[in-house]
Design a protein around this motif. Structure first.
Motif, PDB file in Angstrom:
ATOM      1  N   THR A   1       0.833  -1.209   0.000  1.00  0.00           N
ATOM      2  CA  THR A   1       0.000   0.000   0.000  1.00  0.00           C
ATOM      3  C   THR A   1       0.863   1.253   0.000  1.00  0.00           C
ATOM      4  O   THR A   1       0.585   2.238  -0.716  1.00  0.00           O
ATOM      5  CB  THR A   1      -0.925   0.004   1.216  1.00  0.00           C
TER       6      THR A   1
ATOM      7  N   TYR B   1       3.917   1.527  -1.143  1.00  0.00           N
ATOM      8  CA  TYR B   1       4.579   1.645  -2.458  1.00  0.00           C
ATOM      9  C   TYR B   1       3.637   2.252  -3.488  1.00  0.00           C
ATOM     10  O   TYR B   1       4.009   3.150  -4.254  1.00  0.00           O
ATOM     11  CB  TYR B   1       5.042   0.255  -2.894  1.00  0.00           C
ATOM     12  N   LEU B   2       2.392   1.760  -3.492  1.00  0.00           N
ATOM     13  CA  LEU B   2       1.428   2.286  -4.457  1.00  0.00           C
ATOM     14  C   LEU B   2       1.066   3.726  -4.150  1.00  0.00           C
ATOM     15  O   LEU B   2       0.847   4.545  -5.072  1.00  0.00           O
ATOM     16  CB  LEU B   2       0.168   1.410  -4.451  1.00  0.00           C
TER      17      LEU B   2
ATOM     18  N   LEU C   1       3.929   5.763  -5.421  1.00  0.00           N
ATOM     19  CA  LEU C   1       4.034   5.680  -6.878  1.00  0.00           C
ATOM     20  C   LEU C   1       2.983   6.534  -7.571  1.00  0.00           C
ATOM     21  O   LEU C   1       3.282   7.256  -8.540  1.00  0.00           O
ATOM     22  CB  LEU C   1       3.914   4.212  -7.311  1.00  0.00           C
ATOM     23  N   TYR C   2       1.749   6.463  -7.090  1.00  0.00           N
ATOM     24  CA  TYR C   2       0.650   7.175  -7.754  1.00  0.00           C
ATOM     25  C   TYR C   2       0.272   8.473  -7.048  1.00  0.00           C
ATOM     26  O   TYR C   2      -0.605   9.196  -7.539  1.00  0.00           O
ATOM     27  CB  TYR C   2      -0.583   6.271  -7.836  1.00  0.00           C
TER      28      TYR C   2
ATOM     29  N   LEU D   1      -5.050   6.156  -1.086  1.00  0.00           N
ATOM     30  CA  LEU D   1      -4.127   5.102  -0.688  1.00  0.00           C
ATOM     31  C   LEU D   1      -3.342   5.497   0.563  1.00  0.00           C
ATOM     32  O   LEU D   1      -3.036   4.654   1.408  1.00  0.00           O
ATOM     33  CB  LEU D   1      -3.157   4.786  -1.831  1.00  0.00           C
TER      34      LEU D   1
END
Length: 358
Positions: A14, A16-17, A20-21, A26
């Motif tokens: 979670t 990392y995402l 990343l985004y 998140l």
């Protein structure tokens, strides 16, 4: 621990995402993942400290081969329910070193008592020990667990199945021992230490037996009839000597102890009062039990629950005569660990592996 690792991997994914985004949703979800276990941790810890677990056996006696029932009662005094509690049940027979473990999962509502019933198979007779030796309460996510303090233990007496033992009734023998505190309640004898009854004089009675005080009161010749001492004229020595390989796991315990009790029941049915004697390796002493009535077989059962075989050579008969000098027996039985019954040094009976036979 496995769930905890998976949860950490999920939280890392979670994070990392979210990086990343650059997604705020998140990030919020990640914060919840990181913070939620904290209050659940304290709730589970407090519940484990308050939870009370009791192991109960409604009927602590069962026959060999019969299912044994036991109960687990959980009392949860807290407001929140216990959703996942793991209880480890360990049980074993005292004559064997093999322990069996079962894991039970239970739950309990807040401020209430929950009861769970289970059954175990009693394949061997003896003392069956049941122990709830570890209770763990998990948090609602199942990540961590906390131990409930205390251990519960119960003992169930598993009784043997008796068989008809081929014992022949012995002829009535004269009183052998030098002294006895027991007297026949049905007929008199010639032991002046105890009066059996006072009765009217009969032809042939000795003048020395006249009870002069009772005669003066009743104005009739009254005599004292003395008591007849009774003794155990049979001894049964339980020889539990065995080789080292036999002692690590007493595989013949069921056959041996059933044979002992069946022999005693047969002797009593044949009218043979006797002493059962054995050596206790834990205390290093000789024990004996006087067998006079059927109820004594049940008492002997409880006493033999404590007995274990031994490797050292012990002359039980010699030990008995040293401890109880002056006692003589008309019949002496010795039952060895291989279920062979010896009578006066001669093989009298042997139990075959397929079942009892004469």
């Amino acid at each position: 621990m496995k769930r905890f690792i998976i949860y950490c991997i999920g939280a890392a994914a979670t994070a990392y995402l979210a990086i990343l985004y650059e997604n705020s949703l998140l990030v919020t979800f990640l914060v919840i993942e990181l913070l939620l276990p904290v209050p659940l941790f304290f709730v589970a810890k407090r519940t484990a400290g308050k939870l009370q677990v009791r192991l109960l056996v409604p009927i602590p006696i069962a026959d060999r081969g019969e299912d044994v029932s036991f109960e687990l009662r959980l009392w949860n005094p807290t407001v929140l329910p216990v959703m996942n509690a793991d209880i480890r049940i360990t049980y074993w027979n005292q004559f064997r070193n093999q322990k069996t473990t079962k894991k039970l999962t239970v739950w309990a509502d807040g401020r209430s008592q929950s009861c769970y019933q289970y059954q175990l198979a009693s394949e061997h007779w003896g003392r069956l020990v049941i122990c709830a030796d570890r209770v763990r309460v998990r948090d609602y996510l199942g990540l961590l667990s906390f131990v409930v303090p205390g251990e519960q233990r119960e003992i169930i007496s598993v009784l043997p199945g008796l068989f008809d033992f081929p014992v022949e009734a012995e002829e009535e023998l004269p009183y052998l021992s030098g002294e006895s505190d027991d007297f026949d309640k049905g007929k008199g004898g010639d032991d002046p230490s105890e009066v059996f009854q006072v009765r009217p004089y009969r032809a042939g009675d000795r003048l020395q037996s006249i009870h002069w005080k009772m005669t003066a009161r009743s104005e009739e010749l009254m005599v004292k009839e003395f008591s007849l001492p009774v003794s155990c004229q049979t001894a049964v020595f339980l020889d539990l000597h065995g080789e080292a390989g036999e002692l690590s796991c007493w595989e013949t315990a069921d056959d041996y102890l059933e044979t002992v009790l069946s022999l005693e029941a047969g002797l009593l049915e044949a009218g043979s009062r006797n002493y059962a004697a054995w050596y206790d390796r834990s205390s290093g002493e000789l024990f004996r039990k006087k067998m006079e009535k059927p109820e004594d077989v049940h008492e002997l059962t409880g006493m033999l629950f404590q007995v274990m075989p031994y490797e050292e050579t012990v002359d039980i008969e010699q030990m008995y005569r040293s401890r109880y000098p002056g006692e003589n027996f008309a019949v002496i039985f010795r039952l060895d660990l291989q279920c062979r019954l010896w009578k006066g040094g001669t093989l009298y009976w042997e139990r075959v592996k397929t079942g009892p036979s004469g």
